[in-house]
Design a protein around this motif. Structure first.
Motif, PDB file in Angstrom:
ATOM      1  N   THR A  57     121.746  67.892 -52.279  1.00 17.25           N
ATOM      2  CA  THR A  57     120.833  67.029 -51.528  1.00 17.25           C
ATOM      3  C   THR A  57     121.634  66.365 -50.421  1.00 17.25           C
ATOM      4  OG1 THR A  57     119.397  66.607 -53.429  1.00 17.25           O
ATOM      5  CG2 THR A  57     119.273  65.068 -51.594  1.00 17.25           C
ATOM      6  N   LEU A  58     121.176  66.532 -49.188  1.00  8.89           N
ATOM      7  CA  LEU A  58     121.864  65.999 -48.026  1.00  8.89           C
ATOM      8  C   LEU A  58     121.049  64.873 -47.395  1.00  8.89           C
ATOM      9  CD1 LEU A  58     122.949  69.295 -46.223  1.00  8.89           C
ATOM     10  CD2 LEU A  58     124.110  68.102 -48.080  1.00  8.89           C
ATOM     11  N   VAL A  59     121.763  63.947 -46.783  1.00  8.24           N
ATOM     12  CA  VAL A  59     121.130  62.925 -45.949  1.00  8.24           C
ATOM     13  C   VAL A  59     121.293  63.368 -44.504  1.00  8.24           C
ATOM     14  CG1 VAL A  59     121.129  60.514 -45.249  1.00  8.24           C
ATOM     15  CG2 VAL A  59     121.650  61.113 -47.612  1.00  8.24           C
ATOM     16  N   SER A  60     120.188  63.761 -43.893  1.00 11.94           N
ATOM     17  CA  SER A  60     120.248  64.217 -42.502  1.00 11.94           C
ATOM     18  C   SER A  60     120.542  63.041 -41.574  1.00 11.94           C
ATOM     19  CB  SER A  60     118.925  64.874 -42.105  1.00 11.94           C
ATOM     20  OG  SER A  60     118.922  65.180 -40.721  1.00 11.94           O
ATOM     21  N   LEU A  61     121.498  63.234 -40.672  1.00  9.47           N
ATOM     22  CA  LEU A  61     121.857  62.182 -39.726  1.00  9.47           C
ATOM     23  C   LEU A  61     121.321  62.470 -38.334  1.00  9.47           C
ATOM     24  CD1 LEU A  61     125.530  61.533 -40.893  1.00  9.47           C
ATOM     25  CD2 LEU A  61     123.444  60.345 -41.558  1.00  9.47           C
ATOM     26  N   GLU A  62     120.415  63.433 -38.227  1.00  7.95           N
ATOM     27  CA  GLU A  62     119.798  63.719 -36.933  1.00  7.95           C
ATOM     28  C   GLU A  62     118.679  62.737 -36.622  1.00  7.95           C
ATOM     29  OE1 GLU A  62     120.091  68.320 -35.802  1.00  7.95           O
ATOM     30  OE2 GLU A  62     118.891  67.989 -37.607  1.00  7.95           O
ATOM     31  N   ASN A  63     118.132  62.116 -37.651  1.00  6.20           N
ATOM     32  CA  ASN A  63     117.000  61.211 -37.458  1.00  6.20           C
ATOM     33  C   ASN A  63     117.225  59.981 -38.337  1.00  6.20           C
ATOM     34  OD1 ASN A  63     114.520  60.144 -36.711  1.00  6.20           O
ATOM     35  ND2 ASN A  63     113.405  61.288 -38.278  1.00  6.20           N
ATOM     36  N   VAL A  64     117.903  58.975 -37.783  1.00  4.64           N
ATOM     37  CA  VAL A  64     118.182  57.731 -38.499  1.00  4.64           C
ATOM     38  C   VAL A  64     117.208  56.677 -37.978  1.00  4.64           C
ATOM     39  CG1 VAL A  64     119.917  55.998 -39.050  1.00  4.64           C
ATOM     40  CG2 VAL A  64     120.592  58.383 -38.739  1.00  4.64           C
TER      41      VAL A  64
ATOM     42  N   PRO B 121     119.101  55.841 -31.437  1.00  6.21           N
ATOM     43  CA  PRO B 121     119.426  56.999 -30.592  1.00  6.21           C
ATOM     44  C   PRO B 121     120.458  57.907 -31.256  1.00  6.21           C
ATOM     45  CG  PRO B 121     119.397  54.982 -29.291  1.00  6.21           C
ATOM     46  CD  PRO B 121     119.278  54.561 -30.726  1.00  6.21           C
ATOM     47  N   SER B 122     120.237  59.217 -31.130  1.00  8.83           N
ATOM     48  CA  SER B 122     121.130  60.176 -31.785  1.00  8.83           C
ATOM     49  C   SER B 122     122.534  60.099 -31.229  1.00  8.83           C
ATOM     50  CB  SER B 122     120.577  61.595 -31.624  1.00  8.83           C
ATOM     51  OG  SER B 122     120.396  61.912 -30.249  1.00  8.83           O
ATOM     52  N   GLU B 123     122.687  59.800 -29.920  1.00 12.79           N
ATOM     53  CA  GLU B 123     124.033  59.714 -29.363  1.00 12.79           C
ATOM     54  C   GLU B 123     124.821  58.558 -29.960  1.00 12.79           C
ATOM     55  OE1 GLU B 123     121.141  57.826 -26.380  1.00 12.79           O
ATOM     56  OE2 GLU B 123     121.251  59.616 -27.640  1.00 12.79           O
ATOM     57  N   LEU B 124     124.128  57.470 -30.303  1.00 13.60           N
ATOM     58  CA  LEU B 124     124.799  56.348 -30.944  1.00 13.60           C
ATOM     59  C   LEU B 124     125.200  56.709 -32.372  1.00 13.60           C
ATOM     60  CD1 LEU B 124     125.733  53.429 -30.941  1.00 13.60           C
ATOM     61  CD2 LEU B 124     123.408  52.738 -31.513  1.00 13.60           C
ATOM     62  N   VAL B 125     124.310  57.422 -33.065  1.00 18.43           N
ATOM     63  CA  VAL B 125     124.629  57.859 -34.426  1.00 18.43           C
ATOM     64  C   VAL B 125     125.816  58.811 -34.407  1.00 18.43           C
ATOM     65  CG1 VAL B 125     123.764  59.110 -36.433  1.00 18.43           C
ATOM     66  CG2 VAL B 125     122.264  57.534 -35.214  1.00 18.43           C
ATOM     67  N   MET B 126     125.822  59.765 -33.459  1.00 15.82           N
ATOM     68  CA  MET B 126     126.918  60.731 -33.384  1.00 15.82           C
ATOM     69  C   MET B 126     128.241  60.059 -33.030  1.00 15.82           C
ATOM     70  SD  MET B 126     125.694  63.656 -34.227  1.00 15.82           S
ATOM     71  CE  MET B 126     124.616  62.770 -35.374  1.00 15.82           C
ATOM     72  N   ALA B 127     128.166  58.999 -32.223  1.00 12.30           N
ATOM     73  CA  ALA B 127     129.397  58.312 -31.824  1.00 12.30           C
ATOM     74  C   ALA B 127     130.085  57.640 -33.005  1.00 12.30           C
ATOM     75  CB  ALA B 127     129.101  57.285 -30.730  1.00 12.30           C
ATOM     76  N   ARG B 128     129.302  57.208 -34.000  1.00 16.90           N
ATOM     77  CA  ARG B 128     129.884  56.526 -35.160  1.00 16.90           C
ATOM     78  C   ARG B 128     129.435  57.209 -36.453  1.00 16.90           C
ATOM     79  NH1 ARG B 128     134.004  53.762 -33.774  1.00 16.90           N
ATOM     80  NH2 ARG B 128     133.763  52.470 -35.647  1.00 16.90           N
ATOM     81  N   ILE B 129     129.355  58.533 -36.423  1.00 10.41           N
ATOM     82  CA  ILE B 129     128.770  59.253 -37.552  1.00 10.41           C
ATOM     83  C   ILE B 129     129.588  59.095 -38.823  1.00 10.41           C
ATOM     84  CG2 ILE B 129     129.956  61.437 -37.068  1.00 10.41           C
ATOM     85  CD1 ILE B 129     127.285  62.819 -37.817  1.00 10.41           C
ATOM     86  N   GLU B 130     130.888  58.904 -38.695  1.00  3.87           N
ATOM     87  CA  GLU B 130     131.719  58.762 -39.888  1.00  3.87           C
ATOM     88  C   GLU B 130     131.393  57.490 -40.661  1.00  3.87           C
ATOM     89  OE1 GLU B 130     133.787  60.686 -41.286  1.00  3.87           O
ATOM     90  OE2 GLU B 130     134.113  62.281 -39.813  1.00  3.87           O
ATOM     91  N   GLN B 131     130.835  56.486 -39.974  1.00  3.65           N
ATOM     92  CA  GLN B 131     130.562  55.211 -40.625  1.00  3.65           C
ATOM     93  C   GLN B 131     129.074  54.953 -40.884  1.00  3.65           C
ATOM     94  OE1 GLN B 131     132.719  55.250 -37.734  1.00  3.65           O
ATOM     95  NE2 GLN B 131     134.334  55.630 -39.235  1.00  3.65           N
TER      96      GLN B 131
END
Length: 342
Positions: A214-221, A289-299
């Protein structure tokens, strides 16, 4: 005496309540949002994705662990394909055999074409000789019959060739189907996500559609919250929003409104009175915004509670300016320390 004590206790209790009410009204700061704004409590959420095999089989590999961050195209798990590969080899051999049969059929067509050409030549000569009375009428009819037989043989050979070609296509389709099953045995990530649960171990057998991960998708936060009926109609899809997480009360995260429920909730019966209409609530979703999520995706973490703020459009469609406390520049968000990021 006891009655006098009871009256005294009641008076003290009333005085305490009045004092607390006065402190709440006069001294305690107001929690109400400023005019032109509304807010609601919610949690930062993301979609859950179940990773399942299309076909039943044995787990050969699971290449991720709980908590791992995966990107699009990463291999998550591999099913055992020994049986499928044997079937693929058999299907490939069947394709080769069918292709060889096509070659034989093509040779027979060529042979039939040569026989037809020969028969037509013999018939033409017989017709010429028959006009000169060199050969009998029966010999001419024999040559004509041989030509007809050659034509029928050519037609049969061509039909056999077409049948063999269709056989090749059928065997190739079977081979390609098995190849697709082998490809489906390797499960990939469709986008950036974090592994939430690993539900199987190597060697276990799972059924078709059985959950492996089971994955938590980070494309849509996003965050969902509720607004009263007096505010929800003034919120529009596409409007800017702000999220203030409880663990970062001094930092607001930019977001945008992506959903406003067209139907009220919390009131299952038909509303008749004004007081009941005030209890109507509408579900709102704001997306980071996805770009903000991608910028700090590790956290990025889901489940963090917070407050979502939205602006309410006026009668002329105008929107109020964001307060300074809710307008941090985007650069500040991308430079937040790892310890402070949700």
């Amino acid at each position: 005496m006891s009655r006098r004590i009871s009256i005294t206790i009641v008076l003290i209790a009333l005085a305490g309540l009045l004092g607390f009410g006065a402190w709440s009204v006069l001294l305690k700061p107001s929690d109400l949002p400023p005019d032109g704004f509304s807010r609601g409590n919610g949690r930062i959420e993301a979609d859950l994705i179940d990773i399942s095999p299309r076909l039943a089989g044995r787990i050969a590999e699971v290449r991720v662990r709980e908590g791992d961050l995966v990107a699009k195209g990463d291999v998550l798990a591999v099913m055992d394909t020994a049986e499928l590969r044997a079937q693929f080899a058999r299907a490939a051999a069947a394709v080769a055999s069918a292709e060889a049969a096509v070659g034989v059929a093509q040779a027979r067509v060529a042979e039939a074409q040569a026989r037809l050409a020969l028969a037509k030549g013999e018939q033409a000569r017989a017709e010429t000789l028959s006009t000169r009375d060199v050969i009998s009428r029966s010999n001419l009819e024999i040559r004509q019959t041989e030509t007809q037989l050659a034509e029928a043989g050519l037609s049969a050979s061509q039909a056999t060739l077409r049948a063999q070609e269709r056989s090749v296509e059928a065997e190739a389709a079977t081979r390609d189907e098995i190849a697709a099953r082998i490809a489906d045995a390797t499960l990939y990530a469709d986008g950036p996500a974090r592994v939430l649960y690993r539900l199987v171990q190597v060697g276990e057998i799972v059924g078709s559609g059985g959950k492996i991960l089971t994955l938590v998708s980070l494309e849509n936060v996003y965050m969902e919250f509720f607004l009263p009926a007096s505010d929800a109609p003034r919120v529009r899809i596409g409007d800017e929003a702000r999220i203030v997480a409880d663990i970062m009360p001094d930092l607001s995260i930019p977001a945008s409104v992506v959903f406003v429920s067209p139907q009220a909730q919390f009131t299952p019966k038909q509303v008749e009175t004004l007081s009941e209409r005030e209890n109507l609530m509408f579900r709102i979703r704001v997306r980071i915004p996805s770009e903000l999520v991608m910028a700090r995706i590790e956290q990025v973490k889901t489940g963090v509670r917070g407050v979502a703020w939205v602006r309410l459009a006026g009668a002329d469609g105008s929107l109020p300016k964001w307060p300074e406390a809710l307008t941090p520049p985007l650069a500040d968000l991308t430079s937040v320390s790892e310890a402070d990021q949700p």
